[in-house]
Design a protein around this motif. Structure first.
Motif, PDB file in Angstrom:
ATOM      1  N   HIS A  25      -3.445  11.052   9.048  1.00  0.00           N
ATOM      2  CA  HIS A  25      -4.827  11.492   8.829  1.00  0.00           C
ATOM      3  C   HIS A  25      -5.019  11.878   7.366  1.00  0.00           C
ATOM      4  CE1 HIS A  25      -8.674  13.506   9.590  1.00  0.00           C
ATOM      5  NE2 HIS A  25      -8.224  14.496   8.837  1.00  0.00           N
ATOM      6  N   ASP A 215      -5.843   0.146  10.336  1.00  0.00           N
ATOM      7  CA  ASP A 215      -6.865   1.140   9.988  1.00  0.00           C
ATOM      8  C   ASP A 215      -7.649   1.468  11.246  1.00  0.00           C
ATOM      9  OD1 ASP A 215      -8.724   2.784   8.859  1.00  0.00           O
ATOM     10  OD2 ASP A 215      -9.798   1.214   7.765  1.00  0.00           O
ATOM     11  N   SER A 217      -9.728   4.135  11.396  1.00  0.00           N
ATOM     12  CA  SER A 217     -10.761   5.083  10.985  1.00  0.00           C
ATOM     13  C   SER A 217     -12.080   4.734  11.643  1.00  0.00           C
ATOM     14  CB  SER A 217     -10.947   5.056   9.463  1.00  0.00           C
ATOM     15  OG  SER A 217      -9.724   5.210   8.798  1.00  0.00           O
ATOM     16  N   THR A 250     -13.146  10.777   5.946  1.00  0.00           N
ATOM     17  CA  THR A 250     -11.878  10.810   6.677  1.00  0.00           C
ATOM     18  C   THR A 250     -11.339   9.393   6.891  1.00  0.00           C
ATOM     19  OG1 THR A 250     -12.993  10.745   8.829  1.00  0.00           O
ATOM     20  CG2 THR A 250     -12.543  12.915   7.872  1.00  0.00           C
ATOM     21  N   ALA A 251     -10.021   9.293   7.019  1.00  0.00           N
ATOM     22  CA  ALA A 251      -9.373   8.008   7.276  1.00  0.00           C
ATOM     23  C   ALA A 251      -8.202   8.227   8.221  1.00  0.00           C
ATOM     24  CB  ALA A 251      -8.889   7.375   5.975  1.00  0.00           C
ATOM     25  N   GLU A 252      -7.965   7.261   9.103  1.00  0.00           N
ATOM     26  CA  GLU A 252      -6.855   7.303  10.047  1.00  0.00           C
ATOM     27  C   GLU A 252      -6.098   5.974   9.940  1.00  0.00           C
ATOM     28  OE1 GLU A 252      -6.257   9.941  11.989  1.00  0.00           O
ATOM     29  OE2 GLU A 252      -8.119  11.056  11.594  1.00  0.00           O
TER      30      GLU A 252
END
Length: 260
Positions: A25, A215, A217, A250-252
């Protein structure tokens, strides 16, 4: 001997598939660095040619006055551009758009024609200014456009994605939303490495090369709790300025590491 070789190959294949999968995260705080003003300019006349002449003069004044207002406030990063013409029937005259001969009046048109275009001013570098300074600039630009004859549709909105037009007179944007997302990706990648290493350590192993990345996100947007407050009622010329605001991108990243 043949059996031993087969067992060795099976062991190597199992080792090659020995991996750990984690989700990292990442977050990045962003503040808009660009403000865009969109003003509608319209003109109407019985003949389309006259309406075109009128809007040319009117939009030129709006454009020049916007440039003058930006220069007076020393907004060096300001640019102004115009859209193409949009021909339409004036409000309350929807059935009279056709101007090529009417039922009466010796071939005269059945009503007025309205033409409209959008004059857009973009100002970069607002992230280096205080909210109070930005508020003063916004007020001055809006007042200059309205005084020159532009239509103020109202509203202030924030566009963190840069993926399309936003229906408001004043829109705060990021000039490079992908750069902000890249920072979040960097943080997510680092988080994934730490998670994978911690998990592997508990089994007496270490992480090796990355074998797969995904990815996962959501859409590029500010989190709900980080969105700026709405600056008063949209459409009100006296909307309350609440600041350019800050959002969290935000990025996941789902990452698969080989183990060694």
């Amino acid at each position: 001997m043949r059996s031993l070789c087969l067992l060795a190959l099976i062991a190597l294949a199992a080792w090659a598939d020995d991996t750990v999968i984690v989700t990292g995260h990442g977050e990045a705080k962003v503040r808009p660095d660009r403000v865009e003003f969109r003003f509608a300019v319209s003109a109407r006349a019985e003949k389309a040619a006259d309406a075109v002449t009128k809007i040319g003069e009117k939009s030129a004044k709006v454009r020049d006055d916007l440039k003058a207002a930006a220069a007076a406030r020393k907004l060096e990063g300001a640019t102004v551009k115009e859209s193409g013409l949009d021909f339409r029937s004036p409000p309350g005259n929807e059935d009279a758009m056709v101007v090529m001969g009417g039922a009466g009046g010796g071939g005269e048109g059945g009503g007025e024609v309205m033409v409209e275009k959008t004059v857009t001013m973009t100002v970069d570098g607002i992230d280096k200014l205080k909210d109070g300074e930005v508020a003063e600039h916004v007020a001055a630009i809006v007042d200059a456009a309205v005084a020159a004859g532009a239509n103020y549709s109202g509203g202030m909105q924030w566009d963190w994605t840069g993926r399309g037009p936003v229906p408001a007179t004043v829109v705060f944007r990021m000039s490079d939303p992908q750069a902000a997302l890249a920072k979040a990706w960097d943080a997510a990648a680092e988080d994934a490495k730490k998670r994978a290493a911690e998990i592997a350590k508990r089994f007496g192993r270490q992480i090796g090369d990355v074998s797969k990345v995904e990815d996962v996100s959501g859409p590029l947007s500010g989190t709900a709790e980080a969105q700026p407050l709405a600056p008063g009622q949209a459409g009100s010329h006296q909307s309350t300025f609440s600041g350019t605001g800050e959002a969290t991108i935000t990025a996941e990243l789902k990452v698969e590491f080989k183990l060694k």
